[in-house]
Every structure is written in C-alpha cells, then in structure tokens.
Design an enzyme around this catalytic site. Sequence first.
Site, short mmCIF file in Angstrom:
data_model
loop_
_atom_site.label_atom_id
_atom_site.label_comp_id
_atom_site.label_asym_id
_atom_site.label_seq_id
_atom_site.Cartn_x
_atom_site.Cartn_y
_atom_site.Cartn_z
CG ASP A 11 42.36 42.68 36.57
OD1 ASP A 11 41.50 43.15 37.33
OD2 ASP A 11 42.68 41.47 36.55
CG ASP A 31 43.01 46.32 44.40
OD1 ASP A 31 42.52 46.77 45.47
OD2 ASP A 31 43.25 45.12 44.23
N GLY A 89 42.44 32.69 41.34
CA GLY A 89 43.09 31.41 41.14
C GLY A 89 42.12 30.23 41.19
CG ASP A 99 43.31 35.25 34.33
OD1 ASP A 99 43.51 34.50 33.36
OD2 ASP A 99 44.22 35.89 34.86
P1 13P Z 1 39.73 34.18 38.60
O1 13P Z 1 41.07 33.81 39.13
O2 13P Z 1 38.63 33.56 39.38
O3 13P Z 1 39.58 33.92 37.14
O4 13P Z 1 39.57 35.77 38.81
C1 13P Z 1 40.12 36.69 37.91
C2 13P Z 1 40.08 38.09 38.42
O5 13P Z 1 39.40 38.43 39.36
C3 13P Z 1 40.91 39.07 37.71
O6 13P Z 1 40.91 40.33 38.31
O1 G3H Z 2 44.11 39.49 39.28
C1 G3H Z 2 44.10 38.36 38.89
C2 G3H Z 2 44.15 37.98 37.47
O2 G3H Z 2 43.84 36.64 37.36
C3 G3H Z 2 45.47 38.34 36.82
O3 G3H Z 2 46.46 37.50 37.27
O4 G3H Z 2 48.35 38.99 37.98
O5 G3H Z 2 48.71 36.56 37.34
O6 G3H Z 2 48.17 38.28 35.59
P1 G3H Z 2 48.02 37.85 37.04
ZN ZN Z 3 40.71 40.40 40.41
#
Ligand code: 13P
Ligand code: G3H
Ligand code: ZN
Length: 342
Positions: A83, A105, A187, A265
């Site tokens: 991710d 990204d 978030g 997430d």
């Molecule tokens: P949320 O914070 O809405 O769960 O989004 C997660 C996300 O886009 C991870 O890449």
């Molecule tokens: O990109 C957003 C996801 O919620 C991952 O979050 O970078 O805190 O692990 P993080």
């Molecule tokens: Zn994201």
Amino acid sequence: MALVTMRQLLDEAANGGYGVGAFNVNNLEQVQAIMEAARETGSPVIIQASRGARKYSGDRFLYHLMEAATEVYPEISVALHQDHGNSPETCKSAIDLGFTSVMMDGSLMDDGKTPADFEYNVNVTREVVEMAHASGVTVEGELGTLGGIEDEVGSGEVNLTDPDQAVEFVERTEVDALAVAIGTSHGAYKFTKEPDREVLAMDIIEEINERLPTTHLVMHGSSSVPKELVDIINEYGGDIQPTWGVPVREIQEGIKHGVRKINVDTDLRLAATGAIRKAFAEDPSEFDPRYYLKPARAAMQEVVKARMEAFGQAGHAKDYDPISLPDMAVRYKEQGHQLTVT
Ligand code: 13P
Ligand code: G3H
Ligand code: ZN
C-alpha cells in the site's frame, strides 16, 4: 497455496461485477480476522501492508504471517499488496519479499508528503510497471491526492483526479489499477456531515470509467466510520469527535462504475479499539493480552465480513485457480497491459 496476483483477482471481479476489499494489516490478529471473514463468506481478498506496517511488523514476520495465512486458508484467493509505495525501491523490496502487487504512489514525492507533478508521477510509475510486470506483479498508480495524514504519510491536501489526465496517465504508464481522488481522506475524520455528491465526487469515477473501461479503479480512504463503532470507543472512555466516513451505498455505486478495489483500514482500527476499551472497562483486573485481543479480533472480523458481503466479493473465493507470477509475466510480455485474465 492460494496467493494470486491482484490483476487476476480484479479482472475476475470486473467479470463478475463485484468489488474486493483491500484491508490493511500490521499484526497477527488483523491477518487472522481478515482470513476468518474471508472463509466465513467464501471471499477472495486483498491484504495490504503500508510502509508503516512493514516497519512495525518487520518484513520477515509479515512474510511468514502471510505464508501461514495461505497455508491455513488454502481455499481463499489472496493477493498481497504494497500500500502506498513511495518509490521504486520500496516497490522492488515488496516484490522481492513475495508481494503479488504493488502501489507506486507517485502522486506524492518520495517523502510521502509533498504533492508531486504529473510528469514525475508518470515517470516513476512507468519505471515500476516495467520492473513489476517483468515479474508478473500487478501495479496500482494514483492520480490526484487524498486528504488526511496517516502515520505521517499524506500531504493533507486534496486534489481531485482530472479525467483527461487519467486517460493520459494510464496510456503512458500502463498501470493495471488506478487510485482516484474523489474527496475522501485517510483516517477517521473524512467529512463533518453525511457526505453528499458535492463533497464526494462520484461523478469523477463515472467519467473515468466511461473513458477507461478496462482500468480497475481503486477507492482509497473508504472506511465508513460507523457510528456504532465510534460510540463504543466513546462509551468506554475514548474521545472521537463527531465524524462521517464513506457510506457503503456510495461504494456500491462506485462498484457499478468500475471500482474494483476498496481500501479499508480505519474501520478495523475503530472496531479493535472499541473492543479493547470495553474489555478493559469490564474487568480491570484482567492482564492477559488474550483477554482483550480476542474480542478485538472478533470485532475486526465482523466489520470485514460486513464489507465483503456489501462489496459483493462473498461467494467468489473458489471461482478460479491462481495464475502463477511467471505465467503472468509471459502474458504481460505477449499481450501488454490490455491482457484479460479471465
Ligand atoms: P481508511 O483510512 O478510510 O480506512 O483508508 C485506508 C486506505 O486508503 C489505505 O490505503
Ligand atoms: O494509507 C493509509 C493506511 O491506512 C495505512 O496507514 O501508514 O498508518 O499504516 P499507516
Ligand atoms: Zn490509501
């Protein structure tokens, strides 16, 4: 072993007209919750790790957790995805680790904060596509920026995706999937009231899908931030201010218009935190971590299950046999990124 490439998983989803949740993991309980929900609902699934997650868990631990998941749940097709990769080096290290998909990204510079220009994004994403496709690995790019900052990642600045640029971006980079910015953020604090089409630009998805019908669209920041989960946290001493997420019905609209990957997430974080706060409050004398991690895991499983059902991936786990990475590499070489894997 049911590790699949994300390209195959998303091509199958497009064929079946459904979306697939991509859930973030950092630890054992999250992996277990997601895989149990996948088994319960018979769903293919995407498990993704951010750079922060890889740092937190450590690559070797993460690798073996994933290996355990495919061993214990052989009937579930699972794609392992990086991710928000911030650079070709991060994507390469994910591929070396055994991820079947990476996100480059390039909407942000490699500090993960500063918005990048279009040419930078095209160049860096194209570089990752060449490297990844040679190994059969899927690539997701991002055009436009989301709001919100997670773990110091994100600019906090929203730039909605321009459909003309999206067409040029996909043609020049040959990405398999495109993350679009439609007004969501990472978030819990996405919207200050229930979002309408003024703030949640679903029309951008419709337009991009019309012009790029074979590109899989990705919705980031797609937690729904359910009030029930926020209420549990606040009831047991938490402090989450009133907030709104992305309504599931809007995601379902997106799925009708080419959205195939939905990133979630925050909803798992909220579910786990509420369950742990409740467990602490109910028996302050307990100090065995299993006492509070078990309900946390169960609460995350419940959220994931609900999303899998809502996105339509439920029941599709056994629809197809995974194509190996070397076979995918041959397909990319022979057919380019316009290949169809169904
Ligand atoms: P949320 O914070 O809405 O769960 O989004 C997660 C996300 O886009 C991870 O890449
Ligand atoms: O990109 C957003 C996801 O919620 C991952 O979050 O970078 O805190 O692990 P993080
Ligand atoms: Zn994201």
